[in-house]
Motif scaffolding. Structure first.
Motif, PDB file in Angstrom:
ATOM      1  N   GLN A 265       0.844  -1.190   0.000  1.00  0.00           N
ATOM      2  CA  GLN A 265       0.000   0.000   0.000  1.00  0.00           C
ATOM      3  C   GLN A 265       0.887   1.251   0.000  1.00  0.00           C
ATOM      4  N   GLU A 267       0.713   5.352   0.617  1.00  0.00           N
ATOM      5  CA  GLU A 267      -0.072   6.463   1.166  1.00  0.00           C
ATOM      6  C   GLU A 267       0.419   7.753   0.525  1.00  0.00           C
ATOM      7  N   ALA A 293      -4.274   6.956  -7.947  1.00  0.00           N
ATOM      8  CA  ALA A 293      -4.444   5.547  -7.555  1.00  0.00           C
ATOM      9  C   ALA A 293      -4.241   4.628  -8.757  1.00  0.00           C
ATOM     10  N   SER A 305      -2.891  -0.979  -3.520  1.00  0.00           N
ATOM     11  CA  SER A 305      -3.774  -0.093  -2.758  1.00  0.00           C
ATOM     12  C   SER A 305      -3.106   1.260  -2.533  1.00  0.00           C
ATOM     13  N   VAL A 306      -3.890   2.330  -2.681  1.00  0.00           N
ATOM     14  CA  VAL A 306      -3.384   3.689  -2.477  1.00  0.00           C
ATOM     15  C   VAL A 306      -4.372   4.441  -1.578  1.00  0.00           C
ATOM     16  N   THR A 307      -3.837   5.110  -0.554  1.00  0.00           N
ATOM     17  CA  THR A 307      -4.683   5.939   0.307  1.00  0.00           C
ATOM     18  C   THR A 307      -4.220   7.387   0.228  1.00  0.00           C
ATOM     19  N   TYR A 308      -5.127   8.288   0.652  1.00  0.00           N
ATOM     20  CA  TYR A 308      -4.794   9.710   0.724  1.00  0.00           C
ATOM     21  C   TYR A 308      -4.994  10.146   2.171  1.00  0.00           C
TER      22      TYR A 308
ATOM     23  N   GLU B 267      -7.319   3.677   8.588  1.00  0.00           N
ATOM     24  CA  GLU B 267      -7.663   3.852   7.176  1.00  0.00           C
ATOM     25  C   GLU B 267      -9.178   3.714   7.020  1.00  0.00           C
ATOM     26  N   ARG B 269     -12.366   3.270   4.406  1.00  0.00           N
ATOM     27  CA  ARG B 269     -12.773   2.915   3.044  1.00  0.00           C
ATOM     28  C   ARG B 269     -14.284   3.086   2.932  1.00  0.00           C
ATOM     29  N   THR B 307      -6.370   8.004   6.990  1.00  0.00           N
ATOM     30  CA  THR B 307      -6.299   8.062   5.532  1.00  0.00           C
ATOM     31  C   THR B 307      -7.627   7.599   4.935  1.00  0.00           C
ATOM     32  N   TYR B 308      -7.821   7.941   3.675  1.00  0.00           N
ATOM     33  CA  TYR B 308      -9.008   7.487   2.941  1.00  0.00           C
ATOM     34  C   TYR B 308      -8.526   6.716   1.719  1.00  0.00           C
ATOM     35  N   ASN B 309      -9.051   5.524   1.519  1.00  0.00           N
ATOM     36  CA  ASN B 309      -8.590   4.717   0.396  1.00  0.00           C
ATOM     37  C   ASN B 309      -9.193   5.222  -0.920  1.00  0.00           C
ATOM     38  N   ILE B 310      -8.320   5.432  -1.933  1.00  0.00           N
ATOM     39  CA  ILE B 310      -8.751   6.027  -3.199  1.00  0.00           C
ATOM     40  C   ILE B 310      -8.617   5.052  -4.378  1.00  0.00           C
ATOM     41  N   THR B 311      -8.452   3.762  -4.064  1.00  0.00           N
ATOM     42  CA  THR B 311      -8.215   2.749  -5.100  1.00  0.00           C
ATOM     43  C   THR B 311      -9.512   2.030  -5.471  1.00  0.00           C
ATOM     44  N   ALA B 312      -9.685   1.740  -6.738  1.00  0.00           N
ATOM     45  CA  ALA B 312     -10.837   0.958  -7.186  1.00  0.00           C
ATOM     46  C   ALA B 312     -10.608  -0.530  -6.913  1.00  0.00           C
ATOM     47  N   PRO B 315      -7.671  -3.048  -8.535  1.00  0.00           N
ATOM     48  CA  PRO B 315      -6.870  -4.088  -7.887  1.00  0.00           C
ATOM     49  C   PRO B 315      -7.025  -4.141  -6.366  1.00  0.00           C
ATOM     50  N   SER B 316      -7.773  -3.213  -5.761  1.00  0.00           N
ATOM     51  CA  SER B 316      -8.000  -3.319  -4.321  1.00  0.00           C
ATOM     52  C   SER B 316      -9.058  -4.395  -4.093  1.00  0.00           C
TER      53      SER B 316
END
Lengths: 321, 321
Positions: A265, A267, A293, A305-308, B267, B269, B307-312, B315-316
């Motif tokens: 992941q 961030e 992302a 996985s990518v978070t902000y 995190e 989601r 954090t807030y997850n920004i991945t679709a 692949p998440s």
């Protein structure tokens, strides 16, 4: 000695440069000085001030520590060469990775980088140079954070392994210590530095090692370097104060081609701030967040996985490690 | 046997209920059946279908595993009591935490929960009940994901420790296996379940253990439970498919009252999805994101970063663990 801040409304960059250049000339006299250029705005401004004051009697070193961003060492050295400043590139990658091996604690990591930089590499360079003067890019926020106990005290000479009692005559010169970041940037612009340098977002000393939670290996640095490149490309026009990618040690479940993949992941943090003391996350638009992302999970191997980060400073800090 | 999906356009909830109730009556006859009610929409619908078909010959158990959300076991049991369905609450918290002790690998964690649930707790309950029929809330997406290798195969009887050869006559009944989540919700509504249940966002079996990266201890579950409560309060009106809080194992640097604090990260989601097969992060507004971060870092002890997850997906995946 109490350091007096020069506030933005009181700063005349041209007059400031004149004063500092004269002061460096008076202090160093016929001697020589050294500076470790990192490419950050603070050390870049200090290098330019030193160059104006001392010409070739300033010896500038760029230490390549293996935890820099894509193409960074070469780009910085080239930019200064174009400005007529000769910078010596020192390849110390193997030494840094050796020192970082097996370390996961953030403080121990910083300590290993600091020790390797000062004691193993820069200390001997300073001694061999014969210089008695060190130029250092300390700014007013560093001073405040050291006083507040947020940053550790930097006794630079001790960190260089120089015994200040025996080595009477060594001096640390800090020409931008009265300025905060915005002031330093204004001086950088007035000094003719390229925009990419005087507007460069902060990128602290531990570099990509501070962008890796857990062990710092060449492979993990390569992962966060690739993500950093994407974040910087996508957010360069955001106007934000600072933006960064962090590789987590935690693994998360992802899915590729219909199969479960236990992956990495990343961030992303992007900050609005004027002084780095407080900050809020930039309100990036959804198309930008989704492109980040998409690109990171597509272009960086192993990332699912990518978070902000959505937390203000405080209670967050700008960096994670 | 090939399972045929009933698509939404072909689903008549009232007719579906009538058919399934009749089928359960025909199959169970004068016997008894058991069901493990989790409070999720699948097991809730199956419990109601079983209740309509069998009345008090359906024995419903709610297993309190210690990894549920704030007040959840009591709320579910009370909701079914109001519907005239007697549910027995089984307090198995200590057994689950004992089984989870020292486990950090996500698969081993799931396995420990599954084994404890089936072998240690539910298996003996089924045997003592004398029932030969088990009602199970398997839905069409579960079937597809099992086929695709994303979910593990659930041979329920084997997991209950029941030897299917010796114990000839045991049957698993899966009344909603032809429906996807939206269809199950429509049936739940037609069955008179409260909106909080038939519209409840998915909350998979490993519950808060799947919301903790790393070790599952009562303390860490309490942390993610507190964060989950805030996320559910703030996002209940978002209309999203599913929303969750995840406690990371990675520590990040924070700052409290001017001093460095090495703290936890949560995190968040929040998913837009119709079928859980694909999903995109909900485009939450900045006021909502900032309120989440503010509340979680203020109200949940030890948390300095959100954090807030920004991945679709892909692949998440929906969940992290």
């Amino acid at each position: 000695m109490k350091i007096r801040e020069i506030r933005l409304e009181d700063l005349d960059p041209v007059a400031f440069i004149k004063t500092q250049v004269q002061e460096l000339k008076d202090t160093v006299g016929d001697g020589t000085a050294v500076v470790a250029l990192s490419g950050g705005v603070d050390s870049s401004v200090v290098t330019m001030l030193g160059h104006r004051a001392l010409g070739s009697r300033l010896k500038a070193y760029f230490i390549e520590n293996g935890i820099m961003r894509t193409g960074e060492p070469q780009a910085i050295v080239a930019a200064f060469t174009r400005l007529g400043v000769r910078v010596q590139l020192v390849d110390a990658r193997a030494l840094f990775f050796r020192a970082l091996k097996g370390i996961t604690d953030p403080e121990e990591k910083r300590e290993a980088i600091t020790q390797t930089f000062y004691k193993t590499i820069f200390g001997p360079l300073v001694k061999r140079s014969g210089a008695r003067f060190l130029l250092q890019g300390t700014n007013y926020t560093d001073v405040e954070e050291t006083v507040a106990g947020i940053k550790r005290q930097h006794n630079v000479l001790a960190q260089l392994g120089i015994d200040t009692k025996k080595a009477y005559g060594y001096h640390v010169l800090e020409p931008v210590i009265q300025l905060r970041k915005t002031g330093v940037r204004m001086v950088g612009k007035a000094l003719g530095l390229p925009k990419a340098i005087f507007e460069r977002p902060p990128f602290p000393g531990p570099a990509l090692a501070a962008r890796v939670i857990g062990a710092v290996t060449p492979e993990r640095v390569a992962t966060v370097r690739a993500a950093t490149r994407i974040v910087e490309e996508e957010l360069a026009r955001s106007g934000a104060f600072q933006y960064l990618a962090i590789l987590h040690e935690d693994r998360v479940t992802g899915i590729r081609k219909g199969k479960r993949e236990f992956g990495h992941q990343i961030e992303v943090r992007c900050w609005e701030s004027t002084d780095a003391i407080t900050g809020t996350p930039t309100h990036l638009s959804w198309p930008v967040l989704e492109r980040l992302a998409k690109r990171i999970t597509t272009e960086v191997k192993g990332v699912v996985s990518v978070t902000y980060n959505i937390t203000a400073k405080p209670p967050s800090t700008i960096e994670a490690v």
